[in-house]
Design a protein around this motif. Sequence first.
Motif, PDB file in Angstrom:
ATOM      1  N   THR A 179      18.156 188.996  20.933  1.00 39.11           N
ATOM      2  CA  THR A 179      18.775 188.962  19.603  1.00 39.11           C
ATOM      3  C   THR A 179      20.201 188.427  19.688  1.00 39.11           C
ATOM      4  OG1 THR A 179      17.414 190.748  18.722  1.00 39.11           O
ATOM      5  CG2 THR A 179      19.556 190.422  17.674  1.00 39.11           C
ATOM      6  N   ASP A 217      13.585 186.290  14.610  1.00 37.57           N
ATOM      7  CA  ASP A 217      13.826 187.450  15.474  1.00 37.57           C
ATOM      8  C   ASP A 217      12.843 188.569  15.175  1.00 37.57           C
ATOM      9  OD1 ASP A 217      14.831 189.127  17.347  1.00 37.57           O
ATOM     10  OD2 ASP A 217      16.720 189.540  16.323  1.00 37.57           O
ATOM     11  N   GLU A 218      11.780 188.632  15.944  1.00 39.94           N
ATOM     12  CA  GLU A 218      10.771 189.687  15.784  1.00 39.94           C
ATOM     13  C   GLU A 218      10.414 189.903  14.321  1.00 39.94           C
ATOM     14  OE1 GLU A 218      11.113 193.228  18.029  1.00 39.94           O
ATOM     15  OE2 GLU A 218      12.404 192.313  19.520  1.00 39.94           O
TER      16      GLU A 218
HETATM   17 MG   LIG Z   1      16.229 192.120  19.579  1.00 42.30          MG
END
Ligand SMILES: [Mg+2]
Length: 274
Positions: A64, A193-194
């Motif tokens: 991240t 991001d995810e």
């Molecule tokens: Mg992360």
Amino acid sequence: MLPAPYRVLRMDHQSATASQTPLAAEFVNVSKSFGAFTIIDDLNLQIRPSERVSLIGPSGSGKTTILRLLMTLERPNEGEIKVFGDILSAGGEGSAKARPDREFRAIRGKIGMVFQQFNLFPHMTALENVMEAPVQVLGMQRQEARDLAESLLKRVGLAEKGASYPSQLSGGQQQRVAIARALAMKPQIMLFDEITSALDPEVIGEVLEVVHNLAHETKMAMLVVTHEMGFARDIADRVIFMERGKIVEDGSPGEIFNAPRNDRTKAFLNAIKR
Ligand SMILES: [Mg+2]
Ligand SMILES: Nc1ncnc2c1ncn2[C@@H]1O[C@H](COP(=O)(O)OP(=O)(O)O)[C@@H](O)[C@H]1O
């Protein structure tokens, strides 16, 4: 019909690398620490235009943070981050913020991001969420922004939901609005991001399908952080495994998933399969 920037066929990977086009994004000896903890450790990373890179690795490995550095939500302590050849940010005195605002925004504007938590504006409809940045940041006329937002909502399968508020949409639908919102700024690099981690299992597929289609129908570079290994493999030209702020292994999806060389990559993939 897609809006013009999205109607482009995906560029051939080889021709993109062979040309003189600068790299889409480049990290040069980038380090980032929070307090005493080094989170990104002397990272060198190059992403070519139109390249699709999956970034995998254990929680806390710095994935991240890499995306946030590219969004200029974090600034490096050391090193340099370049976007299409221009310095986006740098440690020490070299920050791109020293540039005139307009130049900085033009560089920064080439990057878009979709977050795990959709972060939609709750008091705005889906359509207004997508229109907001083009109007406020780019100064686009409202009618043009509305046309763009409608075409993008259609693009993510939500043509009928423009008037709905986020609270009236499922998580999968909200995340698709968030993707449309990011696309509205016409980024050349998209960061994910995810994006399915906060979703109920039954709606994960519809979100992954939208990203899969984008990968095939546009030529944006994509940097995808995901725990969905099938998706990481499907979307990527290249897979990077990282741990403790460093790249441990970098290769084709076949190399990383079928024949990982590094013991730590093997251990991670084995653990995640269970
Ligand atoms: Mg992360
Ligand atoms: N703003 C921050 N302040 C302090 N620590 C942070 C901050 N952001 C991230 N970290 C820490 O950095 C580490 C790496 O974080 P992150 O990049 O989110 O990893 P990943 O996405 O791979 O799970 C984590 O241990 C996290 O707690």
